[in-house]
Structures are given as structure tokens and as C-alpha cells.
Design a protein around this motif. Structure first.
Motif, short mmCIF file in Angstrom:
data_model
loop_
_atom_site.label_atom_id
_atom_site.label_comp_id
_atom_site.label_asym_id
_atom_site.label_seq_id
_atom_site.Cartn_x
_atom_site.Cartn_y
_atom_site.Cartn_z
N VAL A 1 20.17 -14.81 68.04
CA VAL A 1 19.94 -16.19 67.64
C VAL A 1 20.12 -16.28 66.12
N VAL A 2 20.93 -17.25 65.68
CA VAL A 2 21.23 -17.43 64.26
C VAL A 2 21.19 -18.92 63.94
N LEU A 3 20.61 -19.25 62.79
CA LEU A 3 20.59 -20.63 62.31
C LEU A 3 21.47 -20.73 61.07
N VAL A 4 22.40 -21.69 61.08
CA VAL A 4 23.29 -21.91 59.95
C VAL A 4 23.10 -23.35 59.47
N GLU A 5 22.99 -23.50 58.15
CA GLU A 5 22.96 -24.84 57.55
C GLU A 5 24.17 -24.99 56.65
N PHE A 6 24.96 -26.02 56.88
CA PHE A 6 26.04 -26.39 55.97
C PHE A 6 25.50 -27.45 55.04
N PHE A 7 25.70 -27.27 53.72
CA PHE A 7 25.13 -28.17 52.73
C PHE A 7 26.08 -28.28 51.53
N ALA A 8 25.70 -29.13 50.58
CA ALA A 8 26.40 -29.21 49.29
C ALA A 8 25.34 -29.41 48.22
N THR A 9 25.59 -28.84 47.05
CA THR A 9 24.61 -28.91 45.97
C THR A 9 24.42 -30.33 45.45
N TRP A 10 25.40 -31.20 45.63
CA TRP A 10 25.35 -32.57 45.13
C TRP A 10 24.74 -33.55 46.14
N CYS A 11 24.43 -33.08 47.33
CA CYS A 11 23.98 -33.94 48.43
C CYS A 11 22.47 -34.19 48.34
N PRO A 12 22.03 -35.47 48.20
CA PRO A 12 20.59 -35.75 48.10
C PRO A 12 19.81 -35.37 49.35
N HIS A 13 20.42 -35.56 50.53
CA HIS A 13 19.73 -35.19 51.78
C HIS A 13 19.56 -33.67 51.84
N CYS A 14 20.56 -32.94 51.39
CA CYS A 14 20.48 -31.47 51.37
C CYS A 14 19.38 -31.02 50.42
N LYS A 15 19.29 -31.68 49.27
CA LYS A 15 18.25 -31.33 48.29
C LYS A 15 16.86 -31.53 48.88
N ARG A 16 16.69 -32.61 49.66
CA ARG A 16 15.38 -32.85 50.28
C ARG A 16 15.07 -31.82 51.35
N MET A 17 16.10 -31.19 51.91
CA MET A 17 15.89 -30.19 52.96
C MET A 17 15.58 -28.80 52.40
N ILE A 18 15.78 -28.59 51.09
CA ILE A 18 15.56 -27.25 50.51
C ILE A 18 14.15 -26.73 50.79
#
Length: 98
Positions: free
Chosen positions: A12-29
Motif C-alpha cells: 500500500v502506497v500513498l502519493v500526493e501530487f502537488f505544487a509549491t505555488w498551490c494554495p490548496h496544497c499549502k493548506r494540506m501540508i
């Protein structure tokens, strides 16, 4: 980075695709940090920057970020795009550990 090696690194593996400029990604950190702690060494968690890994993002048809993908034995079994509650995310991952 070899994506195939990542998704086959554990059953079982979890992968998150994100971008450093993405506000939603920042909230998920902080959520992802907590998810990593709660899963411990039972499930590897990978975060992949779409700007640094364009081929992997394209191959996985990432159109919205963040996108979370859970793999079981190398096969995609669950996918979610956008912010998600920590318990929901962990629930999808842990359901495969039983």
C-alpha cells in the motif's frame, strides 16, 4: 525518481501530487505531516511536485492539485483531487491494510 518503483515499494502506497505555488496544497501540508506520523512505517507516503516531475504528472493525468492516489500492489485503487480531511484520507489508506 522512478515512479514505478515508488508505487511498488510496498503493498500500500500513498502519493500526493502537488505544487509549491498551490494554495490548496499549502493548506494540506500540516495534514500530510500528520498523516505521515499516523501511518508511521506501515505505508510509504510520497509527495511529488508536478513542476519538477511533469512526466509523472502527465502519465497520471493530474489535472487538479493536490491529487492523492492510493496504490495497492502497484495498482491505483483510490484517487481524490482537492483538499481532503485527514481522517478520510487515512481511512482510505488503512482500509487496505486489513
Amino acid at each position: 525518481m522512478d515512479y514505478n518503483s515508488i508505487i511498488n515499494s510496498n503493498n500500500v502506497v500513498l502519493v500526493e501530487f502537488f505544487a509549491t505555488w498551490c494554495p490548496h496544497c499549502k493548506r494540506m501540508i500540516p495534514v500530510m505531516e500528520e498523516v505521515k506520523k499516523l501511518l508511521g512505517n506501515r505505508v510509504p507516503v510520497y509527495t511529488i511536485d508536478i513542476d519538477e516531475n511533469e512526466k509523472e504528472a502527465e502519465d497520471n493525468k493530474i489535472e487538479t492539485i493536490p491529487t492523492f492516489i492510493v496504490y495497492h500492489n502497484g495498482n491505483q485503487v483510490w484517487r481524490h483531487s482537492g483538499e481532503i480531511d485527514k481522517q478520510d484520507l487515512i481511512g482510505h489508506v488503512e482500509s487496505l491494510l486489513q
